[in-house]
Design a protein around this motif. Structure first.
Motif, PDB file in Angstrom:
ATOM      1  N   HIS A   1       0.843  -1.190   0.000  1.00 36.23           N
ATOM      2  CA  HIS A   1       0.000   0.000   0.000  1.00 36.23           C
ATOM      3  C   HIS A   1       0.877   1.237   0.000  1.00 36.23           C
ATOM      4  CE1 HIS A   1      -2.803   2.852   2.423  1.00 36.23           C
ATOM      5  NE2 HIS A   1      -2.957   3.041   1.120  1.00 36.23           N
ATOM      6  N   LEU A   2       0.738   2.050  -1.051  1.00 31.61           N
ATOM      7  CA  LEU A   2       1.500   3.290  -1.143  1.00 31.61           C
ATOM      8  C   LEU A   2       0.637   4.453  -0.671  1.00 31.61           C
ATOM      9  CD1 LEU A   2       4.202   4.505  -2.007  1.00 31.61           C
ATOM     10  CD2 LEU A   2       3.234   4.857  -4.281  1.00 31.61           C
ATOM     11  N   VAL A   3       1.144   5.195   0.298  1.00 28.31           N
ATOM     12  CA  VAL A   3       0.432   6.331   0.882  1.00 28.31           C
ATOM     13  C   VAL A   3       1.127   7.620   0.460  1.00 28.31           C
ATOM     14  CG1 VAL A   3      -0.330   7.437   3.012  1.00 28.31           C
ATOM     15  CG2 VAL A   3      -0.194   4.941   2.879  1.00 28.31           C
ATOM     16  N   ARG A   4       0.332   8.602   0.045  1.00 23.15           N
ATOM     17  CA  ARG A   4       0.865   9.926  -0.281  1.00 23.15           C
ATOM     18  C   ARG A   4       0.040  10.978   0.445  1.00 23.15           C
ATOM     19  NH1 ARG A   4       1.154  12.675  -6.353  1.00 23.15           N
ATOM     20  NH2 ARG A   4       2.564  14.408  -5.812  1.00 23.15           N
ATOM     21  N   ASP A   5       0.658  12.084   0.806  1.00 23.27           N
ATOM     22  CA  ASP A   5      -0.038  13.187   1.452  1.00 23.27           C
ATOM     23  C   ASP A   5      -1.357  13.444   0.717  1.00 23.27           C
ATOM     24  OD1 ASP A   5      -0.927  15.811   2.226  1.00 23.27           O
ATOM     25  OD2 ASP A   5       1.115  16.292   2.866  1.00 23.27           O
ATOM     26  N   GLY A   6      -2.459  13.380   1.456  1.00 19.78           N
ATOM     27  CA  GLY A   6      -3.768  13.530   0.837  1.00 19.78           C
ATOM     28  C   GLY A   6      -3.950  14.836   0.101  1.00 19.78           C
ATOM     29  N   ARG A   7      -3.302  15.876   0.561  1.00 16.86           N
ATOM     30  CA  ARG A   7      -3.402  17.172  -0.106  1.00 16.86           C
ATOM     31  C   ARG A   7      -2.731  17.132  -1.476  1.00 16.86           C
ATOM     32  NH1 ARG A   7      -1.089  19.735   5.367  1.00 16.86           N
ATOM     33  NH2 ARG A   7       0.197  17.889   4.961  1.00 16.86           N
ATOM     34  N   ASP A   8      -1.611  16.409  -1.573  1.00 11.75           N
ATOM     35  CA  ASP A   8      -0.960  16.261  -2.873  1.00 11.75           C
ATOM     36  C   ASP A   8      -1.784  15.387  -3.805  1.00 11.75           C
ATOM     37  OD1 ASP A   8       1.314  17.873  -2.855  1.00 11.75           O
ATOM     38  OD2 ASP A   8       2.520  16.387  -1.798  1.00 11.75           O
ATOM     39  N   CYS A   9      -2.377  14.318  -3.270  1.00 10.21           N
ATOM     40  CA  CYS A   9      -3.235  13.463  -4.104  1.00 10.21           C
ATOM     41  C   CYS A   9      -4.404  14.259  -4.669  1.00 10.21           C
ATOM     42  CB  CYS A   9      -3.763  12.279  -3.286  1.00 10.21           C
ATOM     43  SG  CYS A   9      -2.560  10.962  -3.023  1.00 10.21           S
TER      44      CYS A   9
END
Length: 333
Positions: free
Chosen positions: A144-152
């Motif tokens: 599972h790859l997580v990225r800052d929700g604001r960037d997504c």
């Protein structure tokens, strides 16, 4: 006397919120000499959802029809794998009589064509379909790859295929964060591994070593050079993945600060605050958003949760009508 441990052949599935960097991670793992992850397909979930229509796969005619459905329709994107459709259809038709085995044969054929032994798939949507993937492939391993929700959110708003608006983008990240958190607790470290996009691009070797350890694989330096495979492994039509053709670039991390408006930042941080903190993302210090906008977001999220609950309820009803098992049998070597 020491006993030898057989190399793993468990299937590998990469997932995450859309625009979290899953294509980059796919290319990294695809660069490993034992792992093959194809361009994003569209036949795994679709085949599962229409499984009653495939009939009893113990009947050869039904297996042949399913094989044609997987390999002969442009909607499945099988043609982007560069495989001989007739050959793969024959393997499916002659294979074990379960849906998981049929789908696994198609994915394994891609690995075979690259001279690799481990197969899998990458699709952000799998984040909300982990239960289905496990029904098909009970021994699956997830990354599972997580990225800052604001960037997504900022990235989604710039995509030519995203037409659902800002509130839906925020709710999408929130729902994926909530659902995957439950799967992480339930599946544990043997079947679930989480990595942050920001850590992956700033310290790729360390993160890829940990992923390889989780997968039971030896680390390989080639995994840190995914751009070398992008031309061959990313369809040209996906122009939004053009950054995968270059060296790793950490400049996009945190770009939400210039890509989102102040109003959007206020809402995103109010909606995602606790979730962002859980993954180690610092808040930007925005003040409270317009209450009407926050209410609108909450309604969108509630609708998404209701739709997911309805789908799972219908799936459980459908299971009662399945003519046979759906899980892939013995590991596909």
């Amino acid at each position: 006397m020491a006993t030898s441990v057989l190399p793993s052949v468990r299937p590998v599935f990469v997932l995450g919120c859309p625009r979290s960097g899953t294509t980059l991670l796919q290319l990294m793992l695809h660069a490993h000499p034992r792992i093959a992850l194809p361009p994003e397909t569209r036949f795994v979930l679709a085949a599962y959802e229409r499984r009653l229509g495939s009939g009893d796969l113990r009947e050869p005619v039904n297996r042949a029809a399913l094989a044609h459905w997987i390999t002969g329709r442009r909607e499945t994107r099988f043609h982007e794998l560069g495989l001989d459709a007739e050959d793969v259809a024959g393997r499916i038709a002659d294979g074990p009589p379960t849906l998981g085995s049929a789908l696994g044969i198609a994915l394994k054929a891609y690995a075979d064509s690259r001279g690799k032994v481990r197969w899998g798939d990458k699709r952000p949507a799998y984040a909300l379909h982990v239960e289905e993937i496990l029904r098909l492939f009970p021994d699956a391993q997830f990354v599972h790859l997580v990225r800052d929700g604001r960037d997504c959110v900022a990235s989604l708003l710039g995509m030519p295929w995203w037409h659902r608006g800002f509130h839906e983008a925020v709710a999408t990240w929130a729902q994926v964060a909530d659902v995957t958190r439950r799967h992480a607790r339930r599946l544990g470290p043997g079947a679930w591994h989480e990595v942050r996009y920001e850590d992956l691009i700033t310290d790729p070797e360390h993160q890829l070593r940990m992923i390889c350890t989780y997968l039971g694989e030896e680390y390989d330096l080639r995994t840190t050079e995914p751009h070398r495979l992008a031309r061959a492994a990313v369809p040209a039509r996906k122009t939004w993945h053009r950054r995968t053709h270059g060296a790793l670039d950490a400049s996009r991390a945190g770009s939400w600060q210039r890509r989102l408006t102040p109003d959007q930042i206020r809402l995103a941080e109010a909606a995602l605050g606790d979730r962002l903190a859980r993954y180690g993302y610092a808040p930007g210090g925005a003040v409270r958003p317009d209450p009407a906008e926050l209410l609108r977001y909450r309604r969108v999220l509630a609708l998404r949760r209701a739709a997911l609950a309805k789908r799972r309820m219908l799936d459980r009803v459908t299971r009662l009508r399945e003519p046979g098992p759906v899980a892939a049998g013995r590991p596909l070597h």
